[in-house]
Design a protein around this motif. Structure first.
Motif, PDB file in Angstrom:
ATOM      1  N   THR A   1      68.185  -5.192  73.770  1.00  0.00           N
ATOM      2  CA  THR A   1      68.120  -6.479  73.063  1.00  0.00           C
ATOM      3  C   THR A   1      66.933  -6.583  72.118  1.00  0.00           C
ATOM      4  O   THR A   1      66.824  -7.567  71.383  1.00  0.00           O
ATOM      5  CB  THR A   1      68.046  -7.636  74.074  1.00  0.00           C
ATOM      6  N   SER A   2      66.027  -5.619  72.130  1.00  0.00           N
ATOM      7  CA  SER A   2      64.842  -5.687  71.275  1.00  0.00           C
ATOM      8  C   SER A   2      65.230  -5.760  69.803  1.00  0.00           C
ATOM      9  O   SER A   2      66.083  -5.001  69.344  1.00  0.00           O
ATOM     10  CB  SER A   2      63.939  -4.464  71.506  1.00  0.00           C
ATOM     11  N   PRO A   3      64.581  -6.663  69.053  1.00  0.00           N
ATOM     12  CA  PRO A   3      64.961  -6.893  67.653  1.00  0.00           C
ATOM     13  C   PRO A   3      64.351  -5.911  66.667  1.00  0.00           C
ATOM     14  O   PRO A   3      63.624  -6.286  65.759  1.00  0.00           O
ATOM     15  CB  PRO A   3      64.440  -8.309  67.410  1.00  0.00           C
ATOM     16  N   GLY A   4      64.570  -4.624  66.814  1.00  0.00           N
ATOM     17  CA  GLY A   4      64.132  -3.627  65.837  1.00  0.00           C
ATOM     18  C   GLY A   4      62.824  -2.976  66.227  1.00  0.00           C
ATOM     19  O   GLY A   4      62.128  -3.459  67.091  1.00  0.00           O
TER      20      GLY A   4
ATOM     21  N   LEU B   1      55.169  -3.338  72.940  1.00  0.00           N
ATOM     22  CA  LEU B   1      55.541  -4.011  74.182  1.00  0.00           C
ATOM     23  C   LEU B   1      56.541  -3.184  74.979  1.00  0.00           C
ATOM     24  O   LEU B   1      56.444  -3.095  76.213  1.00  0.00           O
ATOM     25  CB  LEU B   1      56.131  -5.387  73.875  1.00  0.00           C
ATOM     26  N   ALA B   2      57.482  -2.542  74.283  1.00  0.00           N
ATOM     27  CA  ALA B   2      58.466  -1.708  74.983  1.00  0.00           C
ATOM     28  C   ALA B   2      57.786  -0.541  75.676  1.00  0.00           C
ATOM     29  O   ALA B   2      58.152  -0.166  76.807  1.00  0.00           O
ATOM     30  CB  ALA B   2      59.513  -1.203  73.991  1.00  0.00           C
TER      31      ALA B   2
ATOM     32  N   LEU C   1      60.999 -14.615  69.188  1.00  0.00           N
ATOM     33  CA  LEU C   1      62.189 -13.765  69.146  1.00  0.00           C
ATOM     34  C   LEU C   1      62.183 -12.758  70.291  1.00  0.00           C
ATOM     35  O   LEU C   1      63.222 -12.512  70.921  1.00  0.00           O
ATOM     36  CB  LEU C   1      62.255 -13.041  67.792  1.00  0.00           C
ATOM     37  N   ILE C   2      61.011 -12.192  70.580  1.00  0.00           N
ATOM     38  CA  ILE C   2      60.913 -11.249  71.700  1.00  0.00           C
ATOM     39  C   ILE C   2      61.203 -11.956  73.025  1.00  0.00           C
ATOM     40  O   ILE C   2      61.883 -11.408  73.905  1.00  0.00           O
ATOM     41  CB  ILE C   2      59.512 -10.600  71.724  1.00  0.00           C
ATOM     42  N   SER C   3      60.687 -13.173  73.170  1.00  0.00           N
ATOM     43  CA  SER C   3      60.938 -13.935  74.398  1.00  0.00           C
ATOM     44  C   SER C   3      62.419 -14.245  74.561  1.00  0.00           C
ATOM     45  O   SER C   3      62.978 -14.126  75.667  1.00  0.00           O
ATOM     46  CB  SER C   3      60.129 -15.238  74.381  1.00  0.00           C
ATOM     47  N   PHE C   4      63.057 -14.641  73.461  1.00  0.00           N
ATOM     48  CA  PHE C   4      64.489 -14.913  73.526  1.00  0.00           C
ATOM     49  C   PHE C   4      65.269 -13.644  73.853  1.00  0.00           C
ATOM     50  O   PHE C   4      66.227 -13.682  74.640  1.00  0.00           O
ATOM     51  CB  PHE C   4      64.965 -15.490  72.193  1.00  0.00           C
ATOM     52  N   SER C   5      64.841 -12.514  73.288  1.00  0.00           N
ATOM     53  CA  SER C   5      65.492 -11.241  73.605  1.00  0.00           C
ATOM     54  C   SER C   5      65.323 -10.905  75.081  1.00  0.00           C
ATOM     55  O   SER C   5      66.213 -10.320  75.708  1.00  0.00           O
ATOM     56  CB  SER C   5      64.908 -10.122  72.736  1.00  0.00           C
ATOM     57  N   GLY C   6      64.170 -11.307  75.646  1.00  0.00           N
ATOM     58  CA  GLY C   6      63.963 -11.099  77.075  1.00  0.00           C
ATOM     59  C   GLY C   6      64.938 -11.910  77.913  1.00  0.00           C
ATOM     60  O   GLY C   6      65.427 -11.433  78.947  1.00  0.00           O
TER      61      GLY C   6
ATOM     62  N   ARG D   1      56.800  -6.886  63.126  1.00  0.00           N
ATOM     63  CA  ARG D   1      57.729  -7.032  64.250  1.00  0.00           C
ATOM     64  C   ARG D   1      57.986  -5.687  64.920  1.00  0.00           C
ATOM     65  O   ARG D   1      58.045  -5.592  66.154  1.00  0.00           O
ATOM     66  CB  ARG D   1      59.052  -7.644  63.786  1.00  0.00           C
ATOM     67  N   VAL D   2      58.123  -4.630  64.126  1.00  0.00           N
ATOM     68  CA  VAL D   2      58.350  -3.292  64.688  1.00  0.00           C
ATOM     69  C   VAL D   2      57.174  -2.882  65.574  1.00  0.00           C
ATOM     70  O   VAL D   2      57.358  -2.345  66.680  1.00  0.00           O
ATOM     71  CB  VAL D   2      58.561  -2.258  63.562  1.00  0.00           C
ATOM     72  N   VAL D   3      55.947  -3.136  65.110  1.00  0.00           N
ATOM     73  CA  VAL D   3      54.761  -2.773  65.890  1.00  0.00           C
ATOM     74  C   VAL D   3      54.728  -3.545  67.208  1.00  0.00           C
ATOM     75  O   VAL D   3      54.471  -2.975  68.277  1.00  0.00           O
ATOM     76  CB  VAL D   3      53.481  -3.040  65.078  1.00  0.00           C
ATOM     77  N   PHE D   4      54.984  -4.840  67.164  1.00  0.00           N
ATOM     78  CA  PHE D   4      54.990  -5.670  68.376  1.00  0.00           C
ATOM     79  C   PHE D   4      56.057  -5.172  69.363  1.00  0.00           C
ATOM     80  O   PHE D   4      55.779  -4.991  70.555  1.00  0.00           O
ATOM     81  CB  PHE D   4      55.258  -7.133  68.014  1.00  0.00           C
ATOM     82  N   VAL D   5      57.272  -4.974  68.859  1.00  0.00           N
ATOM     83  CA  VAL D   5      58.380  -4.583  69.739  1.00  0.00           C
ATOM     84  C   VAL D   5      58.128  -3.211  70.352  1.00  0.00           C
ATOM     85  O   VAL D   5      58.306  -3.007  71.560  1.00  0.00           O
ATOM     86  CB  VAL D   5      59.710  -4.599  68.957  1.00  0.00           C
ATOM     87  N   ALA D   6      57.713  -2.246  69.522  1.00  0.00           N
ATOM     88  CA  ALA D   6      57.495  -0.887  70.023  1.00  0.00           C
ATOM     89  C   ALA D   6      56.349  -0.847  71.030  1.00  0.00           C
ATOM     90  O   ALA D   6      56.446  -0.178  72.071  1.00  0.00           O
ATOM     91  CB  ALA D   6      57.216   0.054  68.852  1.00  0.00           C
TER      92      ALA D   6
END
Length: 362
Positions: free
Chosen positions: A314-317, A173-174, A288-293, A166-171
């Motif tokens: 709002t990014s989840p970590g 994409l951000a 989860l990323i979509s919902f955070s969006g 999840r950290v790799v995906f979020v970072a």
């Protein structure tokens, strides 16, 4: 903030890069980091100094690498990042929360609830053993969740894999959103990395930060190595007691080590062990990323903040990687770190209880 590394105990014969000595493996990950980071830096990607080493670490780990970042280095990274963020958000940290606390609490609770729901849904499919998915889907407090997972007989390696992924995906994409959204920060030329800074205040602040980080760990404060130095440094900086100025070379080292710590966690053994969990984990992360969006859109509509600030908030970590990306971009760092810190505190206080509650009923 702090993430326990997945278990590395492996009796299998080393393969690929793992056949090399530790020195040569570190040389390999270092060379790959340079090869990947330079184009990202030249392309204007924010947090390139984090993303390049992270991708290099993933390549080496999946290639059979056996090296891991020693815990002492990750501890120093957390202290340095805490001091870095304290210099930028100290003036309006509490004020930001006081002005927006109802909406911020709604956002944080929503992210925690949806992440828990994702874990429950995966658990009900029976794809993962026991209650593993519930602990692995938690939006933060990874170290606590791993300990709770082991106590419940869940697979701690899968929990670590889900948290790291999840950290790799979020970072990633951000970083892409920041770059293509036109929020790149001012690039720091390499020659500026070695500009001198006053040495006595730097040594004093680092010493205070290390002592506070050790105290945070000793008192078992979640993410204490980050939060305790951050809180003290923010107060001292806001009051004018001290002026924190960190040299660029120190930040470059901290970003690099953080990237390696994340990337080297993706060992081949862990990936093979988690292959059945890969698809549902990716789908839950994307959900989860979509919902955070959607929550970010709510912040934009209600508060009128810029899209990247809302997305990073709002990014989840994880908190450390988001802090680096925020500091490398043109965003409201005070708002981002206020909401991210609130999420970390709430998920630490209530996340284990909520996960245990759901696990008992799953």
């Amino acid at each position: 903030m702090s993430r326990a590394s997945p278990s590395t105990k492996n009796t299998a014969v080393p393969t690929g890069i793992g056949k090399l000595s530790a020195v040569l493996q570190w040389a390999t990950v270092g060379a790959l980091s340079i090869v990947i980071t330079v184009p990202l830096e030249l392309g204007g990607f924010p947090a390139a100094l984090l993303m390049g080493p992270m991708l290099a670490g993933i390549v080496v780990a999946l290639g059979g690498g056996t090296i891991r970042l020693p815990r002492i280095f990750f501890f120093i990274v957390q202290v340095v990042l805490a001091l870095m963020i304290a210099t930028t958000v100290s003036e309006d940290f509490l004020g930001t929360f006081q002005r927006n606390w109802p909406l911020m609490l709604f956002v944080v609770v929503s992210v925690i609830s949806v992440s828990t729901l994702c874990g429950w849904l995966i658990t009900r499919t029976g794809i993962l053993p026991g209650t593993t998915a519930i602990w692995g889907s938690s939006a933060g407090a990874a170290s606590t969740m791993m300990m709770m997972a082991e106590a419940y007989g869940a697979d701690a390696r899968l929990v670590a894999f889900m948290q790291y992924l999840r950290v790799v995906f979020v970072a990633s994409l951000a970083t892409l959103v920041a770059h293509f959204g036109g929020h790149d920060g001012a690039a720091v030329p390499p020659y500026a990395w070695f500009e001198p800074v006053p040495l006595p205040p730097l040594v004093l602040m680092l010493a205070v930060g290390i002592v506070c980080g050790l105290a945070g760990q000793k008192l078992r404060i979640p993410a204490g190595a980050f939060l305790v130095p951050f809180a003290l440094a923010a107060v001292l900086n806001a009051s004018g007691t001290i002026s924190i100025e960190l040299p660029q070379w120190l930040l470059v080292i901290a970003f690099t080590l953080l990237g390696w710590n994340i990337g080297l966690g993706f060992t081949r053994a862990i990936l093979l062990h988690a292959r059945r969990a890969l698809l549902p984990t990716v789908l839950s992360i994307l959900a989860l990323i979509s919902f955070s969006g959607l929550l970010a859109g709510l912040l934009i509509l209600v508060l009128g903040i810029d899209p990247l600030t809302a997305y990073l908030s709002t990014s989840p970590g994880g908190l450390d990687s988001i802090a680096v990306i925020a500091a490398s971009s043109k965003v409201d760092i005070a708002f981002v770190m206020t909401l991210q810190t609130a999420r970390l505190i709430l998920v630490t206080l209530f996340g284990p209880w909520l996960a245990r509650f759901v696990a008992d009923r799953a």
